[in-house]
Scaffold this motif. Structure first.
Motif, PDB file in Angstrom:
ATOM      1  N   HIS A  47     -29.329 -60.596  27.893  1.00 14.99           N
ATOM      2  CA  HIS A  47     -28.138 -60.137  28.619  1.00 14.99           C
ATOM      3  C   HIS A  47     -28.457 -59.083  29.663  1.00 14.99           C
ATOM      4  CE1 HIS A  47     -25.955 -62.272  25.624  1.00 14.99           C
ATOM      5  NE2 HIS A  47     -26.545 -61.568  24.681  1.00 14.99           N
ATOM      6  N   ARG A  48     -29.698 -58.689  29.746  1.00 15.71           N
ATOM      7  CA  ARG A  48     -30.042 -57.581  30.629  1.00 15.71           C
ATOM      8  C   ARG A  48     -30.352 -58.061  32.033  1.00 15.71           C
ATOM      9  NH1 ARG A  48     -30.646 -52.472  28.301  1.00 15.71           N
ATOM     10  NH2 ARG A  48     -29.798 -52.713  26.224  1.00 15.71           N
ATOM     11  N   GLN A  49     -29.865 -57.329  33.003  1.00 18.50           N
ATOM     12  CA  GLN A  49     -30.236 -57.612  34.389  1.00 18.50           C
ATOM     13  C   GLN A  49     -31.658 -57.095  34.610  1.00 18.50           C
ATOM     14  OE1 GLN A  49     -28.135 -59.204  36.394  1.00 18.50           O
ATOM     15  NE2 GLN A  49     -26.657 -59.263  34.736  1.00 18.50           N
ATOM     16  N   ALA A 111     -19.802 -51.815  18.902  1.00 22.00           N
ATOM     17  CA  ALA A 111     -18.631 -52.574  19.360  1.00 22.00           C
ATOM     18  C   ALA A 111     -18.780 -53.011  20.818  1.00 22.00           C
ATOM     19  CB  ALA A 111     -17.362 -51.741  19.189  1.00 22.00           C
ATOM     20  N   ASP A 112     -19.524 -52.255  21.628  1.00 19.44           N
ATOM     21  CA  ASP A 112     -19.712 -52.650  23.038  1.00 19.44           C
ATOM     22  C   ASP A 112     -20.500 -53.947  23.124  1.00 19.44           C
ATOM     23  OD1 ASP A 112     -22.003 -51.152  22.048  1.00 19.44           O
ATOM     24  OD2 ASP A 112     -22.770 -51.094  24.093  1.00 19.44           O
ATOM     25  N   ALA A 113     -21.540 -54.063  22.313  1.00 22.86           N
ATOM     26  CA  ALA A 113     -22.372 -55.270  22.329  1.00 22.86           C
ATOM     27  C   ALA A 113     -21.594 -56.460  21.744  1.00 22.86           C
ATOM     28  CB  ALA A 113     -23.653 -55.025  21.539  1.00 22.86           C
ATOM     29  N   SER A 136     -17.950 -48.876  15.538  1.00 24.81           N
ATOM     30  CA  SER A 136     -17.375 -48.265  16.738  1.00 24.81           C
ATOM     31  C   SER A 136     -18.452 -47.489  17.495  1.00 24.81           C
ATOM     32  CB  SER A 136     -16.273 -47.272  16.365  1.00 24.81           C
ATOM     33  OG  SER A 136     -15.132 -47.946  15.912  1.00 24.81           O
ATOM     34  N   ARG A 137     -18.287 -47.474  18.800  1.00 23.79           N
ATOM     35  CA  ARG A 137     -19.150 -46.644  19.639  1.00 23.79           C
ATOM     36  C   ARG A 137     -18.198 -45.788  20.458  1.00 23.79           C
ATOM     37  NH1 ARG A 137     -24.391 -48.661  23.084  1.00 23.79           N
ATOM     38  NH2 ARG A 137     -24.920 -46.584  23.826  1.00 23.79           N
ATOM     39  N   PRO A 138     -18.545 -44.538  20.778  1.00 26.32           N
ATOM     40  CA  PRO A 138     -17.627 -43.726  21.577  1.00 26.32           C
ATOM     41  C   PRO A 138     -17.132 -44.535  22.790  1.00 26.32           C
ATOM     42  CG  PRO A 138     -19.452 -42.384  20.836  1.00 26.32           C
ATOM     43  CD  PRO A 138     -19.754 -43.780  20.399  1.00 26.32           C
TER      44      PRO A 138
END
Ligand code: ATP
Ligand code: MG
Length: 228
Positions: A47-49, A111-113, A136-138
């Protein structure tokens, strides 16, 4: 494989590993009663550019330093050894092939991923290869995921309901863990290092020393190529 053991897998670029990663591992371990957590650095993050800044050797070494002397944590170079891109699905299939049943395997993400899970290789089949533990992530609360991923809502559970679950028969689920983790990211650490700011509050002392001694994040060459 012991019928009661539960193995957690935390994948990531770990460029570099930081206290946020250790917080995620601890929160998942506590919430799901995991026997161990295996940290698996990725080789080529699909998923990384951008390619990781630190080499595979350095990223693996830093993860190993961060988890050494912590019982129940270990590192695997499984993805780094493979010729294939680091697909979670392939990693989980390898774990299953080595004898860990999906009902006892827990893939941990922030959660972002997880919010991007529909774009992952082998979606939605990979959700059957392990439980997913989403922390959860901030700025990325797990409570937002039910709305964001309505197709998966039926599989989502609050981690506190685990006690009533029969792991052998209830299939693989998505466990939501609303725990506090430190507001740290590897990108922010790389920015701090480029500015010459301290990272003492962001990574364990052994990792900070490693970065300092090996110049792991010293300036990249002008053409952007990666150093070893
Ligand atoms: P980058 O800034 O380079 O993306 P990162 O800090 O997000 O790095 P990754 O290696 O991308 O670290 O993350 C690996 C896993 O750990 C991902 O599932 C990510 O969501 C999770 N994670 C990382 N930091 C935190 C944190 N502070 N709180 C919760 N989850 C985190
Ligand atoms: Mg990230």
């Amino acid at each position: 494989m012991n019928a009661l053991s539960r193995t957690g897998i935390l994948g990531g670029t770990f460029d570099p590993i930081h206290f946020g990663h250790l917080d995620v591992a601890a929160a998942a371990r506590r919430a799901l009663g995991l026997t161990e957590v295996i940290f698996v650095p990725s080789r080529i993050p699909p998923h990384r550019q951008m390619a990781p800044v630190a080499s595979e050797k350095h990223r693996l070494a830093m993860v190993t330093l961060a988890v050494e002397n912590q019982s129940g944590y270990r590192t695997s170079d499984q993805e780094l050894r493979s010729d294939r891109p680091s697909y979670t699905s392939v990693t989980l299939e390898t774990c299953v092939d080595t004898g860990i049943p999906p009902s006892q395997l827990f893939f941990i993400t922030g959660a972002d991923a997880f919010a991007e899970i529909a774009s992952w290789y082998d979606y939605p089949n990979l959700l059957n290869l392990a439980h997913f533990v989403v922390v959860s992530r901030p700025s990325h609360a797990v409570s937002e995921l039910r709305q964001r991923l309505p197709d998966l809502e039926v599989r989502m559970r609050e981690a506190g309901t685990l006690a009533s679950l029969d792991l052998r028969h209830d299939g693989t689920l998505i466990w939501l863990v609303d725990a506090a983790t430190r507001d740290i990211s590897s990108s922010d650490i790389r920015t701090r290092l480029a500015r010459g700011d301290s990272i003492a509050q962001h990574v364990p002392p052994s990792v900070a020393t490693y970065i300092e001694r090996r110049h792991t994040y010293a300036a990249r060459s002008m053409d952007g190529s990666l150093h070893d």
